[in-house]
Design a protein around this motif. Structure first.
Motif, short mmCIF file in Angstrom:
data_model
loop_
_atom_site.label_atom_id
_atom_site.label_comp_id
_atom_site.label_asym_id
_atom_site.label_seq_id
_atom_site.Cartn_x
_atom_site.Cartn_y
_atom_site.Cartn_z
N ALA A 142 6.39 3.81 -11.04
CA ALA A 142 5.51 3.06 -11.94
C ALA A 142 6.02 1.64 -12.14
N ARG A 143 7.33 1.49 -12.27
CA ARG A 143 7.91 0.17 -12.48
C ARG A 143 7.65 -0.76 -11.29
N LEU A 144 7.63 -0.17 -10.09
CA LEU A 144 7.41 -0.96 -8.88
C LEU A 144 5.93 -1.12 -8.55
N GLY A 145 5.08 -0.47 -9.32
CA GLY A 145 3.64 -0.59 -9.08
C GLY A 145 3.14 0.33 -7.99
N CYS A 146 3.88 1.39 -7.69
CA CYS A 146 3.45 2.34 -6.66
C CYS A 146 2.42 3.32 -7.23
N LEU A 147 1.44 3.64 -6.43
CA LEU A 147 0.44 4.63 -6.80
C LEU A 147 0.97 6.02 -6.46
N ALA A 148 1.05 6.91 -7.44
CA ALA A 148 1.52 8.28 -7.22
C ALA A 148 0.32 9.20 -7.06
N VAL A 149 0.33 9.98 -5.98
CA VAL A 149 -0.81 10.84 -5.63
C VAL A 149 -0.31 12.26 -5.43
N ARG A 150 -1.00 13.22 -6.01
CA ARG A 150 -0.65 14.62 -5.81
C ARG A 150 -1.08 15.06 -4.42
N CYS A 151 -0.18 15.72 -3.71
CA CYS A 151 -0.55 16.20 -2.38
C CYS A 151 0.49 17.19 -1.87
N ASP A 152 0.02 18.37 -1.50
CA ASP A 152 0.83 19.35 -0.79
C ASP A 152 0.41 19.25 0.67
N VAL A 153 1.31 18.82 1.53
CA VAL A 153 0.94 18.55 2.92
C VAL A 153 0.64 19.82 3.71
#
Length: 239
Positions: A43-54
């Motif tokens: 969050a601090r770096l501005g990254c988008l976190a996405v839920r995903c089980d590959v």
């Protein structure tokens, strides 16, 4: 120029360091996590976190749509998501073997296949697959993990041959012993035994692995494809 970057398994360790390196360079970065809360660093770096089980093709598709809506088509993919189920072969359940392959190898197939759909149209793309020195050397108690990581080399080199004419490169980074939360839990005797095999005499920092990944995704590496770049302190030289 800012690029759309996706790092799978980017919620800790090597993956988080890779995501951070790209974000600090000004790229639009998304990372996937299977469970838990997104890391504060992201969050601090501005990254988008996405839920995903590959291991779930539908989740992979949903994750890509979310990333594309926020950042545009993925231009740089770092396939890092992986698990371990360590056990000697004589005691290893078949599910322990197949689960590791489904995540570490088939999971990479799923995310790469989805990424190249857009890369082929753009006639440009960078794919970096995270393997392991264990995939080249083997390790007692890790037959499943080693098989999955060795398979990534053949997979990546096949992708490199298929997609090179479309301006897409596909390379492999093979880390050795990396200082992460997981390796920090090892007993001193275990650490000493592992590091005693490393010519440089120490483990890698996650940032050192991230630097290798960023290089392979850069224009400086535009003529490198199908390569396996070890970041292992010399552990696997000759393999």
């Amino acid at each position: 120029m800012s690029r759309s970057v996706l790092v799978t398994g980017g919620n800790r360790g090597i993956g988080l360091a890779v995501a951070g390196a790209f974000a600090q360079a000004g790229d639009r970065v998304a990372l996937t996590l299977r469970s838990g809360e997104p890391p504060r660093t992201a969050a601090r770096l501005g990254c988008l976190a996405v839920r995903c089980d590959v291991t779930d093709a539908e989740q992979v598709e949903r994750a890509y749509k979310e990333v594309e809506a926020a950042h545009g088509p993925v231009e740089v993919l770092v396939a890092n998501a992986g698990i371990t189920r360590d056990r000697l072969v004589l005691r290893m359940a078949e599910k322990d073997f197949t689960d590791v392959l489904d995540t570490n190898l088939t999971g990479v197939f799923r995310v790469v296949k989805r990424a190249v759909e857009e890369m082929v149209d753009a006639r440009w793309g960078r794919i970096v697959v995270i393997s392991s020195a264990v995939g080249l050397l083997g390790a007692a108690g890790q037959a499943n993990y080693a098989a999955s990581k060795a398979g990534l080399v053949g997979f990546a080199r096949s992708v490199a041959r298929e997609l090179g004419p479309r301006g897409i490169t596909c390379n492999v980074v093979a880390p050795g012993f990396v200082e992460t939360d997981m390796t920090a839990e090892l007993h001193d005797r275990q650490r000493s035994a592992m590091l005693g095999k490393v010519p440089l005499g120490r483990g890698a920092q996650a940032d050192e692995v991230a630097a290798a990944v960023r290089f392979l995704a850069s224009e400086d590496a535009a003529y490198i494809t199908g390569a396996v770049l070890p970041v292992d302190g010399g552990l696997g030289m000759g393999h």
